[in-house]
Design an enzyme around this catalytic site. Structure first.
Site, PDB file in Angstrom:
ATOM      1  N   CYS A  16      -4.593  -1.017   9.349  1.00 26.49           N
ATOM      2  CA  CYS A  16      -3.468  -0.159   9.032  1.00 26.49           C
ATOM      3  C   CYS A  16      -3.665   0.622   7.905  1.00 26.49           C
ATOM      4  O   CYS A  16      -3.655   0.198   6.774  1.00 26.49           O
ATOM      5  CB  CYS A  16      -2.197  -1.291   8.663  1.00 26.49           C
ATOM      6  SG  CYS A  16      -0.878  -0.629   8.061  1.00 26.49           S
ATOM      7  N   CYS A  31      -0.899   0.451   4.941  1.00 27.08           N
ATOM      8  CA  CYS A  31      -1.018  -1.115   4.405  1.00 27.08           C
ATOM      9  C   CYS A  31      -2.071  -0.654   3.156  1.00 27.08           C
ATOM     10  O   CYS A  31      -1.814  -0.999   2.004  1.00 27.08           O
ATOM     11  CB  CYS A  31      -1.877  -1.945   5.275  1.00 27.08           C
ATOM     12  SG  CYS A  31      -0.512  -2.355   6.545  1.00 27.08           S
TER      13      CYS A  31
END
Length: 243
Positions: free
Chosen positions: A37, A40
């Site tokens: 991700c 993230c």
């Protein structure tokens, strides 16, 4: 308390972290993330900085691919997702890499510094009785009630501070007992400014003014608002005695 997020590597670690946070009255902030991700990774430094800024809050990281059982329990469907937990229950959720939103989430739910451990209903009742007696000017009676509450909640630095204050307010102040309670309070909660104020007052009453100055300085360093102002005033007065 750690100034770095704790990576959760097992369900048992998760359960232990939540139980300890509940026992200590801490808020838990969780970063549900994944290695693949990009957002993230982009917001990770913001999360790390918040962990340093709010050192009394428990910050956790959960890799949703490695800890699928935890992610499923909390119905995590997007990464990153940030969750605020108090007393084992979710109180707020933020989806997406939103730095401003994350700052608001943490600031809203961080709670007092230091966290105040929960007490049993019996301890709370004894504390309230003590508070009522204190307000009525019965400081000896208040001290006894706070003592009963402390027997039920020995880790409550607030109760120790209350009993110390009651000892200081007696017609013949019990500075030694006040100092003992204040020192126990700041040992449990080193950043509790009010505890350092009570410690300084007790030390000053015992004639240990140089130590009182240091206690008031610590209260100024850790305090905010009215407590910090009170500590600063007491600090100046104590310094004057040393001149």
């Amino acid at each position: 308390m750690s100034a770095h997020p704790l990576d959760i590597n097992a369900v048992s670690e998760w359960n232990t972290a939540l139980r300890s946070a509940t026992a200590d009255g801490q808020t838990v902030i969780v970063d549900f993330w994944a290695t693949w991700c990009g957002p993230c990774k982009a917001i990770a430094p913001v999360y790390d900085n918040l962990a340093k800024q709010y050192s009394w809050v428990k910050f956790l990281r959960v890799d949703v691919d490695k800890q699928q059982a935890i992610a499923q329990k909390y119905q995590i469907s997007a990464m990153p997702t940030f969750v605020a937990i108090k007393a084992g229950k979710v109180v707020d959720t933020l989806k997406g890499a939103d730095p401003a939103g994350l700052n608001r989430l943490v600031a809203t739910h961080a709670g007092p510094n230091p966290p105040i451990p929960p007490m049993s209903a019996e301890a709370e009742a004894a504390k309230e009785e003590g508070n009522a007696l204190f307000k009525a000017g019965d400081y000896a009676g208040a001290r006894d009630k706070y003592g009963k509450a402390i027997e039920l909640a020995p880790r409550s630095f607030v109760l120790l501070g209350n009993r110390a204050f009651a000892s200081l307010k007696l017609a013949s102040p019990d500075f030694s007992s006040a100092l003992s309670d204040a020192e126990a309070a700041v040992k449990l909660a080193p950043t509790w400014a009010k505890g350092h104020v009570r410690r300084g007052e007790a030390l000053e009453g015992l004639g240990r003014v140089d130590e009182a100055v240091k206690a008031f300085e610590e209260a100024v360093r850790t305090g905010t608002g009215q407590v910090k102002t009170e500590a600063a005033q007491k600090l100046e007065k104590a310094k004057t005695k040393l001149q």
